[in-house]
Design a protein around this motif. Structure first.
Motif, PDB file in Angstrom:
ATOM      1  N   VAL A 263      -7.728  23.610  -8.863  1.00 63.68           N
ATOM      2  CA  VAL A 263      -7.853  22.274  -8.287  1.00 63.68           C
ATOM      3  C   VAL A 263      -7.577  22.368  -6.786  1.00 63.68           C
ATOM      4  N   PRO A 264      -7.925  21.343  -6.009  1.00 63.08           N
ATOM      5  CA  PRO A 264      -7.651  21.399  -4.566  1.00 63.08           C
ATOM      6  C   PRO A 264      -6.177  21.670  -4.275  1.00 63.08           C
ATOM      7  N   ALA A 265      -5.919  22.403  -3.196  1.00 59.61           N
ATOM      8  CA  ALA A 265      -4.544  22.718  -2.808  1.00 59.61           C
ATOM      9  C   ALA A 265      -3.773  21.462  -2.435  1.00 59.61           C
ATOM     10  N   SER A 266      -4.494  20.442  -1.961  1.00 59.54           N
ATOM     11  CA  SER A 266      -3.838  19.204  -1.555  1.00 59.54           C
ATOM     12  C   SER A 266      -4.778  18.030  -1.795  1.00 59.54           C
ATOM     13  N   ILE A 267      -4.237  16.955  -2.338  1.00 57.53           N
ATOM     14  CA  ILE A 267      -4.997  15.718  -2.486  1.00 57.53           C
ATOM     15  C   ILE A 267      -4.103  14.555  -2.089  1.00 57.53           C
ATOM     16  N   ARG A 268      -4.647  13.671  -1.270  1.00 57.08           N
ATOM     17  CA  ARG A 268      -3.909  12.485  -0.830  1.00 57.08           C
ATOM     18  C   ARG A 268      -4.588  11.251  -1.412  1.00 57.08           C
ATOM     19  N   VAL A 269      -3.814  10.430  -2.123  1.00 57.57           N
ATOM     20  CA  VAL A 269      -4.355   9.249  -2.788  1.00 57.57           C
ATOM     21  C   VAL A 269      -3.642   8.001  -2.281  1.00 57.57           C
ATOM     22  N   ALA A 270      -4.316   6.860  -2.424  1.00 48.48           N
ATOM     23  CA  ALA A 270      -3.756   5.587  -1.971  1.00 48.48           C
ATOM     24  C   ALA A 270      -3.880   4.549  -3.077  1.00 48.48           C
ATOM     25  N   VAL A 271      -2.893   3.659  -3.145  1.00 51.24           N
ATOM     26  CA  VAL A 271      -2.855   2.587  -4.143  1.00 51.24           C
ATOM     27  C   VAL A 271      -2.482   1.287  -3.448  1.00 51.24           C
ATOM     28  N   ARG A 272      -3.168   0.208  -3.823  1.00 55.85           N
ATOM     29  CA  ARG A 272      -2.779  -1.115  -3.326  1.00 55.85           C
ATOM     30  C   ARG A 272      -2.270  -1.948  -4.499  1.00 55.85           C
ATOM     31  N   ILE A 273      -1.061  -2.489  -4.335  1.00 55.30           N
ATOM     32  CA  ILE A 273      -0.401  -3.281  -5.366  1.00 55.30           C
ATOM     33  C   ILE A 273      -0.443  -4.756  -4.977  1.00 55.30           C
ATOM     34  N   LYS A 274      -0.743  -5.595  -5.963  1.00 55.82           N
ATOM     35  CA  LYS A 274      -0.740  -7.047  -5.767  1.00 55.82           C
ATOM     36  C   LYS A 274       0.507  -7.616  -6.434  1.00 55.82           C
ATOM     37  N   ARG A 275       1.272  -8.430  -5.682  1.00 52.13           N
ATOM     38  CA  ARG A 275       2.551  -8.931  -6.186  1.00 52.13           C
ATOM     39  C   ARG A 275       2.629 -10.455  -6.068  1.00 52.13           C
ATOM     40  N   LEU A 276       3.427 -11.051  -6.970  1.00 47.39           N
ATOM     41  CA  LEU A 276       3.638 -12.497  -6.954  1.00 47.39           C
ATOM     42  C   LEU A 276       4.948 -12.881  -6.282  1.00 47.39           C
ATOM     43  N   ASP A 277       5.794 -11.883  -5.988  1.00 47.56           N
ATOM     44  CA  ASP A 277       7.078 -12.178  -5.357  1.00 47.56           C
ATOM     45  C   ASP A 277       7.482 -11.007  -4.469  1.00 47.56           C
ATOM     46  N   GLU A 278       8.645 -11.122  -3.863  1.00 44.41           N
ATOM     47  CA  GLU A 278       9.161 -10.091  -2.964  1.00 44.41           C
ATOM     48  C   GLU A 278      10.285  -9.294  -3.616  1.00 44.41           C
TER      49      GLU A 278
ATOM     50  N   ALA B 239      -2.054   3.851 -12.345  1.00 42.80           N
ATOM     51  CA  ALA B 239      -3.103   4.504 -11.558  1.00 42.80           C
ATOM     52  C   ALA B 239      -3.191   5.947 -12.038  1.00 42.80           C
ATOM     53  N   LYS B 240      -4.397   6.378 -12.386  1.00 44.28           N
ATOM     54  CA  LYS B 240      -4.560   7.705 -12.982  1.00 44.28           C
ATOM     55  C   LYS B 240      -5.688   8.465 -12.309  1.00 44.28           C
TER      56      LYS B 240
ATOM     57  N   ILE C 124       0.856  -1.187   0.000  1.00 46.24           N
ATOM     58  CA  ILE C 124       0.000   0.000   0.000  1.00 46.24           C
ATOM     59  C   ILE C 124       0.891   1.235   0.000  1.00 46.24           C
ATOM     60  N   LEU C 125       0.611   2.144  -0.929  1.00 46.08           N
ATOM     61  CA  LEU C 125       1.318   3.422  -0.997  1.00 46.08           C
ATOM     62  C   LEU C 125       0.311   4.549  -0.818  1.00 46.08           C
ATOM     63  N   VAL C 126       0.692   5.552  -0.048  1.00 47.83           N
ATOM     64  CA  VAL C 126      -0.119   6.759   0.126  1.00 47.83           C
ATOM     65  C   VAL C 126       0.735   7.950  -0.278  1.00 47.83           C
ATOM     66  N   LEU C 127       0.244   8.736  -1.234  1.00 49.99           N
ATOM     67  CA  LEU C 127       0.989   9.892  -1.742  1.00 49.99           C
ATOM     68  C   LEU C 127       0.144  11.147  -1.606  1.00 49.99           C
ATOM     69  N   GLN C 128       0.821  12.252  -1.335  1.00 49.00           N
ATOM     70  CA  GLN C 128       0.151  13.543  -1.230  1.00 49.00           C
ATOM     71  C   GLN C 128       0.680  14.485  -2.303  1.00 49.00           C
ATOM     72  N   PHE C 129      -0.243  15.089  -3.062  1.00 49.75           N
ATOM     73  CA  PHE C 129       0.094  16.074  -4.086  1.00 49.75           C
ATOM     74  C   PHE C 129      -0.372  17.444  -3.604  1.00 49.75           C
ATOM     75  N   ARG C 130       0.517  18.435  -3.714  1.00 49.35           N
ATOM     76  CA  ARG C 130       0.193  19.799  -3.291  1.00 49.35           C
ATOM     77  C   ARG C 130       0.397  20.769  -4.446  1.00 49.35           C
ATOM     78  N   PHE C 131      -0.559  21.703  -4.587  1.00 52.43           N
ATOM     79  CA  PHE C 131      -0.500  22.750  -5.599  1.00 52.43           C
ATOM     80  C   PHE C 131      -0.635  24.081  -4.861  1.00 52.43           C
TER      81      PHE C 131
END
Length: 296
Positions: A207-222, A193-194, A84-91
């Motif tokens: 656009v909003p001054a700040s937006i925080r988005v999250a992504v979940r990645i599925k993996r077959l290995d480490e 992810a778009k 799981i990744l959480v990223l914040q974009f600021r304008f």
């Protein structure tokens, strides 16, 4: 041209549309040649850098920060690993009346080694269409024409007619966020992810001054895998590109290493049940932060 002379500005992909200009913050640098304003990985700390994108010089500062990275399993009985990744974009406008009218965010995930399995996007926050800061206004439109009719053969007879039609309508508008998952080169699995951010055109609040988005990645290995960010913005006509010289490489891809411990900044994650985490709960939209007790 001498070595000390800056090359001519090369604003590839620049377009004008009404009062907006398009610029791709992943393709240009601000300042003189050699200033290296794109973000590179630190050789002494290669993995999961927190500063993904930093751009200034347009009248708007643009930043992307990696808030949380958590590696684990989709579930205790699953055959898939997860991240799981959480990223914040600021304008952040640096001058009055400066704004970003539209922004497109893309995160492309891939393998660091061609012989490794490709990561797959399992889910994202803001998947679909979301609206904020809605507004309504009434418009009155009047259409009409004038005409004359008269007798022929010099007869002094005539009349004037006038036709008008008035239409009153109510229009609605809002700031919107639209998210989705895409494949690369028409080949599954979903690895992009778009999100597209559009301002309220009626209010022109950006656009909003700040937006925080999250992504979940599925993996077959480490194995180590990558995340390549790309951000394209459409700004108001006063937010110029006058300090841009030449093209530079895009920001380095973020290297994600599943062996690293979870950051746990937003919450304490259960690394054995990452598939059950509600990504929308990790996300956020902020137009501005009000300080209510500033006067003391």
């Amino acid at each position: 041209m001498s070595n000390n002379e800056a090359p001519a500005a090369r604003l590839e992909g620049l377009e004008d549309e009404n009062d907006t200009e398009v610029f791709d913050v992943g393709m240009f640098e601000s300042g003189t040649v050699g200033s290296g304003f794109h973000i590179k990985n630190n050789p002494k700390d290669l993995y999961q850098r927190p500063d993904i994108i930093q751009r200034t010089g347009h009248g708007v500062d643009i930043r992307c920060t990696l808030i949380d990275v958590v590696h684990g399993a989709m579930s205790a009985d699953s055959d898939y690993w997860a991240t799981i990744l959480v990223l914040q974009f600021r304008f952040d406008p640096q001058k009055r009346a400066r704004r970003v009218a539209e922004a497109t965010i893309e995160l492309c995930f891939g393998a660091s080694d061609a012989n490794k399995n490709l990561p797959e996007i399992d889910a994202i926050s803001f998947d679909g269409n979301y609206s904020f800061l809605s507004s309504k206004q009434s418009e009155t439109i009047t259409k009409g024409c004038d005409g004359n009719i008269g007798a022929s053969y010099g007869a002094d007879l005539g009349a004037s007619i006038k036709w008008e039609k008035t239409v009153v309508r109510e229009t609605a508008d809002a700031t919107t966020i639209c998210g989705g998952k895409l494949v690369v080169d028409n080949m599954p699995p979903n690895r992009i992810a778009k999100w597209t951010l559009l301002e309220n055109k009626t209010l022109r609040t950006g656009v909003p001054a700040s937006i925080r988005v999250a992504v979940r990645i599925k993996r077959l290995d480490e194995a180590i895998f990558t995340c390549l960010p790309r951000l394209q913005c459409k700004a108001d006509k006063w937010t110029t590109l006058k300090t841009f010289f030449g093209g530079v490489p895009e920001d380095d891809p973020v290297l994600l290493k599943p062996e690293l411990k979870p950051t746990n900044k937003l919450m304490a994650y259960d690394t054995e049940e990452l598939g059950s985490v509600d990504l929308q709960m990790l996300s956020d939209v902020t137009f501005t932060t009000m300080i209510l007790d500033a006067q003391k």
